[in-house]
Design a protein around this motif. Structure first.
Motif, PDB file in Angstrom:
ATOM      1  N   ALA A   5       5.050  -8.432   9.507  1.00 15.39           N
ATOM      2  CA  ALA A   5       5.070  -7.205  10.308  1.00 15.39           C
ATOM      3  C   ALA A   5       4.577  -6.010   9.503  1.00 15.39           C
ATOM      4  CB  ALA A   5       6.480  -6.952  10.832  1.00 15.39           C
ATOM      5  N   TYR A   6       5.004  -5.894   8.251  1.00 15.45           N
ATOM      6  CA  TYR A   6       4.586  -4.752   7.436  1.00 15.45           C
ATOM      7  C   TYR A   6       3.158  -4.893   6.915  1.00 15.45           C
ATOM      8  CZ  TYR A   6       8.888  -2.125   7.672  1.00 15.45           C
ATOM      9  OH  TYR A   6       9.940  -1.364   8.139  1.00 15.45           O
ATOM     10  N   ASP A   7       2.709  -6.113   6.683  1.00 14.84           N
ATOM     11  CA  ASP A   7       1.302  -6.300   6.322  1.00 14.84           C
ATOM     12  C   ASP A   7       0.388  -5.736   7.412  1.00 14.84           C
ATOM     13  OD1 ASP A   7       1.547  -7.486   3.838  1.00 14.84           O
ATOM     14  OD2 ASP A   7       1.342  -9.543   4.576  1.00 14.84           O
ATOM     15  N   ALA A   8       0.795  -5.922   8.658  1.00 11.56           N
ATOM     16  CA  ALA A   8      -0.044  -5.530   9.795  1.00 11.56           C
ATOM     17  C   ALA A   8      -0.172  -4.014   9.941  1.00 11.56           C
ATOM     18  CB  ALA A   8       0.505  -6.131  11.084  1.00 11.56           C
ATOM     19  N   VAL A   9       0.783  -3.263   9.394  1.00 13.83           N
ATOM     20  CA  VAL A   9       0.767  -1.801   9.598  1.00 13.83           C
ATOM     21  C   VAL A   9       0.683  -1.034   8.289  1.00 13.83           C
ATOM     22  CG1 VAL A   9       2.081  -1.997  11.747  1.00 13.83           C
ATOM     23  CG2 VAL A   9       3.309  -1.638   9.590  1.00 13.83           C
ATOM     24  N   ALA A  10       0.304  -1.701   7.210  1.00 12.65           N
ATOM     25  CA  ALA A  10       0.384  -1.078   5.887  1.00 12.65           C
ATOM     26  C   ALA A  10      -0.403   0.225   5.793  1.00 12.65           C
ATOM     27  CB  ALA A  10      -0.088  -2.063   4.819  1.00 12.65           C
ATOM     28  N   THR A  11      -1.626   0.225   6.287  1.00 13.67           N
ATOM     29  CA  THR A  11      -2.445   1.439   6.180  1.00 13.67           C
ATOM     30  C   THR A  11      -1.880   2.570   7.026  1.00 13.67           C
ATOM     31  OG1 THR A  11      -4.439   0.153   5.710  1.00 13.67           O
ATOM     32  CG2 THR A  11      -4.750   2.398   6.540  1.00 13.67           C
ATOM     33  N   LEU A  12      -1.519   2.280   8.263  1.00 12.54           N
ATOM     34  CA  LEU A  12      -0.937   3.292   9.142  1.00 12.54           C
ATOM     35  C   LEU A  12       0.357   3.829   8.563  1.00 12.54           C
ATOM     36  CD1 LEU A  12      -0.852   4.813  11.865  1.00 12.54           C
ATOM     37  CD2 LEU A  12       0.310   2.806  12.829  1.00 12.54           C
ATOM     38  N   TYR A  13       1.211   2.943   8.074  1.00  9.80           N
ATOM     39  CA  TYR A  13       2.501   3.337   7.505  1.00  9.80           C
ATOM     40  C   TYR A  13       2.303   4.257   6.301  1.00  9.80           C
ATOM     41  CZ  TYR A  13       7.315   2.727   5.832  1.00  9.80           C
ATOM     42  OH  TYR A  13       8.597   2.941   5.423  1.00  9.80           O
ATOM     43  N   ALA A  14       1.377   3.871   5.420  1.00  8.67           N
ATOM     44  CA  ALA A  14       1.133   4.677   4.221  1.00  8.67           C
ATOM     45  C   ALA A  14       0.673   6.079   4.578  1.00  8.67           C
ATOM     46  CB  ALA A  14       0.098   3.982   3.335  1.00  8.67           C
ATOM     47  N   ASP A  15      -0.197   6.179   5.554  1.00  8.80           N
ATOM     48  CA  ASP A  15      -0.708   7.492   5.950  1.00  8.80           C
ATOM     49  C   ASP A  15       0.359   8.334   6.647  1.00  8.80           C
ATOM     50  OD1 ASP A  15      -3.155   6.822   4.882  1.00  8.80           O
ATOM     51  OD2 ASP A  15      -4.028   6.207   6.800  1.00  8.80           O
ATOM     52  N   MET A  16       1.212   7.698   7.441  1.00  9.91           N
ATOM     53  CA  MET A  16       2.238   8.431   8.189  1.00  9.91           C
ATOM     54  C   MET A  16       3.343   8.962   7.295  1.00  9.91           C
ATOM     55  SD  MET A  16       2.821   6.298  11.735  1.00  9.91           S
ATOM     56  CE  MET A  16       4.191   7.379  12.164  1.00  9.91           C
ATOM     57  N   ALA A  37      10.154   4.472 -13.351  1.00 12.12           N
ATOM     58  CA  ALA A  37      10.253   3.846 -12.034  1.00 12.12           C
ATOM     59  C   ALA A  37       9.137   2.853 -11.791  1.00 12.12           C
ATOM     60  CB  ALA A  37      10.227   4.919 -10.941  1.00 12.12           C
ATOM     61  N   SER A  38       9.485   1.762 -11.112  1.00 14.67           N
ATOM     62  CA  SER A  38       8.521   0.784 -10.633  1.00 14.67           C
ATOM     63  C   SER A  38       8.928   0.392  -9.220  1.00 14.67           C
ATOM     64  CB  SER A  38       8.486  -0.450 -11.535  1.00 14.67           C
ATOM     65  OG  SER A  38       9.742  -1.107 -11.541  1.00 14.67           O
ATOM     66  N   GLY A  39       8.010  -0.263  -8.505  1.00 14.89           N
ATOM     67  CA  GLY A  39       8.276  -0.620  -7.120  1.00 14.89           C
ATOM     68  C   GLY A  39       8.152  -2.104  -6.859  1.00 14.89           C
ATOM     69  N   LEU A  40       8.890  -2.569  -5.853  1.00 19.10           N
ATOM     70  CA  LEU A  40       8.865  -3.970  -5.423  1.00 19.10           C
ATOM     71  C   LEU A  40       8.860  -4.005  -3.910  1.00 19.10           C
ATOM     72  CD1 LEU A  40       9.433  -7.021  -6.597  1.00 19.10           C
ATOM     73  CD2 LEU A  40      11.668  -6.642  -5.542  1.00 19.10           C
ATOM     74  N   ASP A  41       8.026  -4.883  -3.339  1.00 21.43           N
ATOM     75  CA  ASP A  41       7.993  -5.010  -1.884  1.00 21.43           C
ATOM     76  C   ASP A  41       7.581  -6.421  -1.495  1.00 21.43           C
ATOM     77  OD1 ASP A  41       8.053  -2.753   0.477  1.00 21.43           O
ATOM     78  OD2 ASP A  41       6.819  -4.473   1.051  1.00 21.43           O
ATOM     79  N   LEU A  42       8.066  -6.841  -0.325  1.00 20.14           N
ATOM     80  CA  LEU A  42       7.694  -8.151   0.226  1.00 20.14           C
ATOM     81  C   LEU A  42       6.230  -8.222   0.620  1.00 20.14           C
ATOM     82  CD1 LEU A  42      10.533  -8.986   2.792  1.00 20.14           C
ATOM     83  CD2 LEU A  42       9.873 -10.408   0.847  1.00 20.14           C
ATOM     84  N   SER A  43       5.674  -7.121   1.075  1.00 25.04           N
ATOM     85  CA  SER A  43       4.368  -7.098   1.724  1.00 25.04           C
ATOM     86  C   SER A  43       3.218  -6.970   0.722  1.00 25.04           C
ATOM     87  CB  SER A  43       4.313  -5.924   2.709  1.00 25.04           C
ATOM     88  OG  SER A  43       2.996  -5.640   3.094  1.00 25.04           O
ATOM     89  N   PRO A  44       2.352  -7.965   0.632  1.00 27.75           N
ATOM     90  CA  PRO A  44       1.195  -7.847  -0.262  1.00 27.75           C
ATOM     91  C   PRO A  44       0.300  -6.662   0.100  1.00 27.75           C
ATOM     92  CG  PRO A  44       1.473 -10.120   0.462  1.00 27.75           C
ATOM     93  CD  PRO A  44       2.413  -9.289   1.275  1.00 27.75           C
ATOM     94  N   ALA A  45       0.160  -6.373   1.392  1.00 26.95           N
ATOM     95  CA  ALA A  45      -0.681  -5.250   1.805  1.00 26.95           C
ATOM     96  C   ALA A  45      -0.081  -3.925   1.355  1.00 26.95           C
ATOM     97  CB  ALA A  45      -0.874  -5.267   3.319  1.00 26.95           C
ATOM     98  N   MET A  46       1.226  -3.793   1.432  1.00 26.43           N
ATOM     99  CA  MET A  46       1.881  -2.583   0.953  1.00 26.43           C
ATOM    100  C   MET A  46       1.715  -2.426  -0.555  1.00 26.43           C
ATOM    101  SD  MET A  46       3.354  -0.673   3.303  1.00 26.43           S
ATOM    102  CE  MET A  46       4.179  -0.699   4.909  1.00 26.43           C
ATOM    103  N   ILE A  47       1.877  -3.529  -1.286  1.00 22.98           N
ATOM    104  CA  ILE A  47       1.732  -3.471  -2.737  1.00 22.98           C
ATOM    105  C   ILE A  47       0.301  -3.112  -3.121  1.00 22.98           C
ATOM    106  CG2 ILE A  47       1.744  -4.879  -4.835  1.00 22.98           C
ATOM    107  CD1 ILE A  47       4.503  -3.933  -3.962  1.00 22.98           C
ATOM    108  N   ALA A  48      -0.658  -3.651  -2.400  1.00 24.65           N
ATOM    109  CA  ALA A  48      -2.053  -3.305  -2.675  1.00 24.65           C
ATOM    110  C   ALA A  48      -2.299  -1.817  -2.468  1.00 24.65           C
ATOM    111  CB  ALA A  48      -2.983  -4.131  -1.786  1.00 24.65           C
ATOM    112  N   ARG A  49      -1.736  -1.262  -1.406  1.00 21.79           N
ATOM    113  CA  ARG A  49      -1.898   0.167  -1.134  1.00 21.79           C
ATOM    114  C   ARG A  49      -1.188   1.000  -2.210  1.00 21.79           C
ATOM    115  NH1 ARG A  49      -3.500   3.588   3.189  1.00 21.79           N
ATOM    116  NH2 ARG A  49      -3.354   5.680   2.322  1.00 21.79           N
ATOM    117  N   ALA A  50       0.014   0.574  -2.603  1.00 24.24           N
ATOM    118  CA  ALA A  50       0.759   1.301  -3.632  1.00 24.24           C
ATOM    119  C   ALA A  50      -0.013   1.330  -4.942  1.00 24.24           C
ATOM    120  CB  ALA A  50       2.130   0.661  -3.836  1.00 24.24           C
ATOM    121  N   ARG A  51      -0.599   0.208  -5.320  1.00 23.34           N
ATOM    122  CA  ARG A  51      -1.362   0.152  -6.567  1.00 23.34           C
ATOM    123  C   ARG A  51      -2.606   1.025  -6.492  1.00 23.34           C
ATOM    124  NH1 ARG A  51      -0.826  -6.429  -7.257  1.00 23.34           N
ATOM    125  NH2 ARG A  51       1.187  -6.448  -8.345  1.00 23.34           N
TER     126      ARG A  51
END
Length: 204
Positions: free
Chosen positions: A9-20, A68-82
């Protein structure tokens, strides 16, 4: 909800979520104050932003002087964070089984990141948090709350989630061996549907 379903679910909205949510704290001074207070109370040492999404709060913690470091289930979110925060470390993983030695963290931020877990699974996650926190380490939880006494499922825009009565959540943290430091409950803003809760606890 399973890790797989949440990840998808979060992979599908990673870009929108990051921008919002890039500047989500700008209009929430009380929430920002809780994070600032957490940063000041955490002892020296590594701090993990668990369920970090695109890393915006990991960057806030870093700006407040934390390692600080971050951890997330979503590969798309991690890619955006990096991509957005290349100076910080982000890893893919689950908070249910942290690749951290016992007592390896000075602090944990779980900002609306455990809300998709089945309520019956949360005690085990809090036990894992207790394991990885060093004595004196702090945990800050953020969640949608309820004025009732029971946990309630709700139709989160990304995936099924649960609202927690703050007393019930505080009781679970106590049973996990954590000591309450502070709690905060505010009414929803005009763009929120539910009360917002924060619970700050520490490992004795």
């Amino acid at each position: 909800m399973t890790d797989t379903a949440t990840r998808t679910a979060y992979d599908a909205v990673a870009t929108l979520y990051a921008d919002m949510f890039r500047d989500v704290l700008d209009g929430l001074p009380l929430d920002r104050g809780m994070i600032t207070g957490f940063a000041e109370l955490v002892p020296p040492g590594p701090v993990a932003d668990l369920g970090c999404g695109p890393g915006h709060l990991t960057a806030v913690l870093h700006s407040l002087g934390l390692d600080a470091s971050g951890l997330d289930l979503s590969p798309a979110m991690i890619a955006r964070a990096r991509a957005d925060h290349p100076h910080l470390r982000f890893d893919e993983g689950t908070m249910t089984a942290l690749d951290v030695p016992d007592g390896g963290l000075a602090g944990i931020l779980a900002w609306y990141s455990f809300i998709h877990m089945e309520p019956a699974d949360l005690p085990a996650v809090l036990a894992e948090f207790h394991r990885v926190l060093a004595p004196g380490g702090h945990l800050l939880l953020a969640f949608q709350s309820t004025d009732g006494t029971e946990t309630e499922a709700f139709d989160h825009k990304v995936a099924l989630a649960y609202r927690w009565p703050i007393d019930a959540l505080a009781d679970l943290t106590r049973r996990a061996g954590l000591t309450e430091v502070a709690r905060f409950l505010r009414r929803p803003t005009e763009i929120e549907r539910f009360p917002a809760g924060n619970l700050l606890v520490r490992k004795p």
